[in-house]
Design an enzyme around this catalytic site. Structure first.
Site, short mmCIF file in Angstrom:
data_model
loop_
_atom_site.label_atom_id
_atom_site.label_comp_id
_atom_site.label_asym_id
_atom_site.label_seq_id
_atom_site.Cartn_x
_atom_site.Cartn_y
_atom_site.Cartn_z
N ARG A 164 0.88 -0.97 0.35
CA ARG A 164 0.06 0.18 0.08
C ARG A 164 1.16 1.26 -0.16
O ARG A 164 0.91 1.98 -0.29
CB ARG A 164 -0.89 -0.58 0.89
CG ARG A 164 -2.10 1.13 1.20
CD ARG A 164 -2.47 1.32 2.18
NE ARG A 164 -4.19 2.21 2.19
CZ ARG A 164 -3.77 3.27 2.23
NH1 ARG A 164 -2.79 3.83 2.24
NH2 ARG A 164 -4.95 4.27 1.21
N ASP B 114 -7.83 -3.21 3.05
CA ASP B 114 -6.39 -3.47 3.97
C ASP B 114 -7.57 -4.00 5.06
O ASP B 114 -8.37 -4.15 5.47
CB ASP B 114 -5.72 -3.06 3.66
CG ASP B 114 -5.04 -1.95 4.10
OD1 ASP B 114 -5.60 -1.96 5.36
OD2 ASP B 114 -3.91 -1.25 4.15
C1 UD1 Z 1 0.82 4.65 8.34
C2 UD1 Z 1 1.82 3.95 8.51
C3 UD1 Z 1 0.78 3.16 9.05
C4 UD1 Z 1 0.16 3.93 10.34
C5 UD1 Z 1 -0.53 4.73 10.27
C6 UD1 Z 1 -0.89 5.58 11.57
C7 UD1 Z 1 3.32 4.07 6.00
C8 UD1 Z 1 3.08 2.65 5.39
N1 UD1 Z 1 2.14 3.02 7.20
O1 UD1 Z 1 -0.26 4.80 6.95
O2 UD1 Z 1 1.75 1.84 9.74
O3 UD1 Z 1 -0.82 3.34 10.95
O4 UD1 Z 1 0.54 5.52 9.41
O5 UD1 Z 1 0.44 5.52 12.13
O6 UD1 Z 1 3.21 4.71 6.58
N2 UD1 Z 1 -7.02 8.74 6.62
C9 UD1 Z 1 -7.88 9.36 4.99
N3 UD1 Z 1 -7.76 10.19 3.82
C10 UD1 Z 1 -6.59 10.01 3.13
C11 UD1 Z 1 -5.81 9.15 4.28
C12 UD1 Z 1 -5.77 9.03 5.28
O7 UD1 Z 1 -9.18 9.20 5.54
O8 UD1 Z 1 -6.52 11.13 2.58
C13 UD1 Z 1 -7.41 8.59 7.21
C14 UD1 Z 1 -7.46 7.12 6.77
O9 UD1 Z 1 -8.64 5.91 6.48
C15 UD1 Z 1 -6.83 6.07 8.42
C16 UD1 Z 1 -6.17 7.66 9.01
O10 UD1 Z 1 -6.76 8.54 8.25
O11 UD1 Z 1 -7.97 6.83 9.53
C17 UD1 Z 1 -4.26 7.12 9.19
O12 UD1 Z 1 -3.82 7.14 7.55
P1 UD1 Z 1 -2.51 8.16 7.65
O13 UD1 Z 1 -2.35 8.86 8.63
O14 UD1 Z 1 -2.45 8.16 6.59
O15 UD1 Z 1 -1.77 6.86 7.62
P2 UD1 Z 1 -0.79 5.92 6.67
O16 UD1 Z 1 -0.51 6.80 5.97
O17 UD1 Z 1 -1.86 5.26 5.97
#
Ligand code: UD1
Length: 427
Positions: free
Chosen positions: A95, A119
Site C-alpha cells: 500500500r 486492507d
Molecule cells: C501510516 C503507516 C501505518 C500507520 C499509520 C498511522 C506507512 C506505510 N504506514 O499509514 O503503519 O498505522 O501511518 O500512524 O507509513 N485517511 C483518510 N484519507 C486520506 C488519508 C488518510 O481518510 O487521504 C485516514 C485513514 O483512513 C486512517 C487515518 O486517516 O483512518 C490515518 O491514516 P494515515 O495517517 O494516512 O496513515 P498511512 O499513511 O496510511
C-alpha cells in the site's frame, strides 16, 4: 510454501535485540529518491519484503535499484526520463507504493497510481492526498482503478490545511511541494519522526523545508534536487514491539539501535505496566523485574500520541496483566483483529465499538492462530510466549514484512520460536 511460527510458551525474553531503520520511513525515502536524477544511497534499510517490492516499483519507473539486504543498503539510480505509473499488482502488494504520487507529479507532471483496495486495517482513503495535490495545482481524478494526477505546467506553492494529520498525505504534499514554484504552507501536518526523516533527506538533496516534525511545515520550492546519501531513522515500532514483549513475558531486554525519544508515549505505558525503562549507550532497556505486568489503559492517537501500530502489543501485554484495561483505537476502524485470535488463546476481552475491554489472565493457553497483518502477527507470537504449551501463528509472511529475522531475534532473547511449513488450509 506457506510457513508459520511455532512458539513454545513460558520463556521470559532476556538479552539484547537490534532494530534497523524504520520500514515506514525507508519505503518513503526510496520514493523520494525519484526527485533527483543520479544515484541516491540509503543505509540502515531493513531486510524486509516491502523494500523488495518498492525496489521493483522503482525499476518499472526506469530506475536501477541495488538492494543489499544483509548490509542494509539500497542504491537507486534515477534517469532523466522516468515513467509515471504504479501498477495495481505492486500497489496491492504494498500500500505504501502510493508514496510515489508526490514525487512523480513533481518530477514528470503526471502520476497514475493504482488505488489500493481495502486492507486488513480499516478503510484508508486517498482523499487528503488528492486534495493536497489539487491545492498545489494538479488535476486529480480516478479512472479505471487509477488515481491520476496531472500538472502539465508544473506545481505551485499553496496554503493547505489537512482535515486530519495523515502521515501518507503529509508525505505526498511534502514530496510534491519541494519542486513546486513558490512557497507551500502545510497546516495540521503529521508530526511522526518518519516525516522529519524524509524532510532531513530532502534538505540534504537541496530542498528548503522548515517545521517538519511539527504541525506546520513550510516548503520553498526549488528547481532541482541532487542525489544524496541518508541513513534511515531507527524503527520506533519495532523498538516498541520489544519493549512490550519484555514487559509481557516478565523479561529484561536491551533494544539496541532504538531512540527512546521517539517512543515517549509508548514507554510511559511500558512503565505503567510496572517495568523499568532506562536509556543505555546503545538504545534503551526494559526490565520487568520478573514481575507480572499491571493493567494499563491505552488510547491511540497521531504522533506524539500512542501509535496505533503498537496497539496490538499493548493489548497482548494487558491480556496477561493483573487487572482490567480499556484499549481505545482512534485511528483505524477495524484494527482489533488481534482480539479474536487472542481470545482463541484464552484472553478475556470484549469489543465495544472502537474500545476493547481486557481482563488480564495469569497465562494464556497455546493454540493455532492466524496473523492478519504485520503487527497482529508479531503480537500473536509474543502471546504464544505467555501461553502454556505450543502456539502456531500462520501467515508468517505478514510478520516478515515488518521484522527482519523475527524468529532469530526471538531466539537471541532465549525464546523457543521457529519457523515451519504450514498445513494447507482445508478449503
Ligand atoms: C501510516 C503507516 C501505518 C500507520 C499509520 C498511522 C506507512 C506505510 N504506514 O499509514 O503503519 O498505522 O501511518 O500512524 O507509513 N485517511 C483518510 N484519507 C486520506 C488519508 C488518510 O481518510 O487521504 C485516514 C485513514 O483512513 C486512517 C487515518 O486517516 O483512518 C490515518 O491514516 P494515515 O495517517 O494516512 O496513515 P498511512 O499513511 O496510511
Amino acid at each position: 510454501m506457506a510457513e508459520r511460527f511455532r512458539v513454545v510458551g513460558g520463556t521470559a525474553l532476556r538479552g539484547e535485540v537490534a532494530v534497523w531503520g524504520a520500514k515506514n520511513s525507508a519505503l518513503k525515502l526510496m520514493a523520494a529518491a525519484l526527485l533527483a536524477v543520479g544515484r541516491t544511497r540509503l543505509t540502515n534499510v531493513p531486510a524486509i519484503l516491502d523494500v523488495t517490492i518498492m525496489a521493483e516499483l522503482l525499476r518499472r519507473l526506469g530506475c536501477t535499484v541495488d538492494y543489499d539486504a544483509p548490509a542494509g543498503v539500497v542504491e537507486i539510480t534515477v534517469p532523466e526520463q522516468i515513467g509515471h505509473r504504479a501498477d495495481y499488482d505492486l500497489v496491492r502488494a504494498l500500500r505504501a507504493s502510493t508514496a510515489v504520487l508526490g514525487p512523480l507529479v513533481a518530477r514528470t507532471g503526471s502520476a497514475d497510481v493504482a488505488v489500493p483496495g481495502g486492507d486488513a486495517i480499516g478503510s484508508r482513503g486517498l482523499d487528503l492526498h488528492a486534495a493536497g495535490l489539487e491545492a498545489l495545482g494538479a488535476q486529480v481524478h480516478v479512472t479505471h482503478g487509477f488515481l491520476v494526477a496531472e500538472a502539465p505546467n508544473g506545481l505551485h506553492g499553496a496554503e493547505i490545511r489537512l482535515d486530519f494529520p495523515s502521515v501518507g498525505a503529509t508525505e505526498n504534499v511534502l514530496t510534491a511541494a519541494v519542486l513546486a514554484r513558490g512557497t507551500t504552507r502545510l497546516e495540521n501536518a503529521a508530526r511522526e519522526p518518519e516525516i522529519a526523516d524524509i524532510a532531513d533527506m530532502l534538505r540534504s538533496m537541496g530542498a528548503r523545508i522548515s517545521g517538519a516534525g511539527t504541525s506546520v511545515i513550510e516548503v520553498e520550492g526549488v528547481d532541482r534536487l541532487s542525489p544524496t546519501e541518508h541513513a534511515v531513522v531507527p524503527d520506533r515500532i519495532a523498538a516498541g514491539t520489544w519493549a512490550f514483549a519484555a514487559s509481557a513475558t516478565r523479561g529484561d531486554v536491551e533494544v539496541v539501535g532504538a531512540n527512546s525519544a521517539h517512543l515517549v508515549a509508548a514507554l510511559e505505558l511500558v512503565e505503567a505496566s510496572g517495568a523499568t525503562v532506562t536509556d543505555t549507550d546503545r538504545g534503551f532497556r526494559v526490565d520487568s523485574g520478573g514481575r507480572r505486568p499491571r493493567a494499563f489503559d491505552v488510547a491511540t492517537l497521531p504522533y506524539p500520541g500512542f501509535p496505533t501500530d503498537l496497539q496490538p502489543f499493548a493489548l497482548t501485554c494487558n491480556a496477561v496483566a493483573d487487572g482490567s484495561a480499556m484499549i481505545t483505537e482512534n485511528l483505524f476502524e477495524a484494527r482489533f483483529r488481534t482480539v479474536q485470535e487472542l481470545n482463541r488463546l484464552g484472553a478475556e476481552t470484549r469489543i465495544d465499538g472502537h474500545h476493547v475491554m481486557v481482563h488480564g489472565v495469569e497465562r494464556l493457553s497455546g493454540a493455532p492462530v492466524e496473523a492478519s497483518d504485520i503487527r497482529a502477527g508479531a503480537a500473536l507470537v509474543i502471546a504464544g510466549l505467555v501461553a502454556e504449551g505450543v502456539t502456531t501463528v500462520s501467515g508468517a509472511q505478514h510478520i516478515d514484512r515488518g521484522y527482519a529475522g523475527f524468529a532469530e531475534s526471538m531466539q537471541g532473547l532465549g525464546a523457543d520460536v521457529t519457523r515451519e511449513p504450514d498445513e494447507a488450509p482445508f478449503l
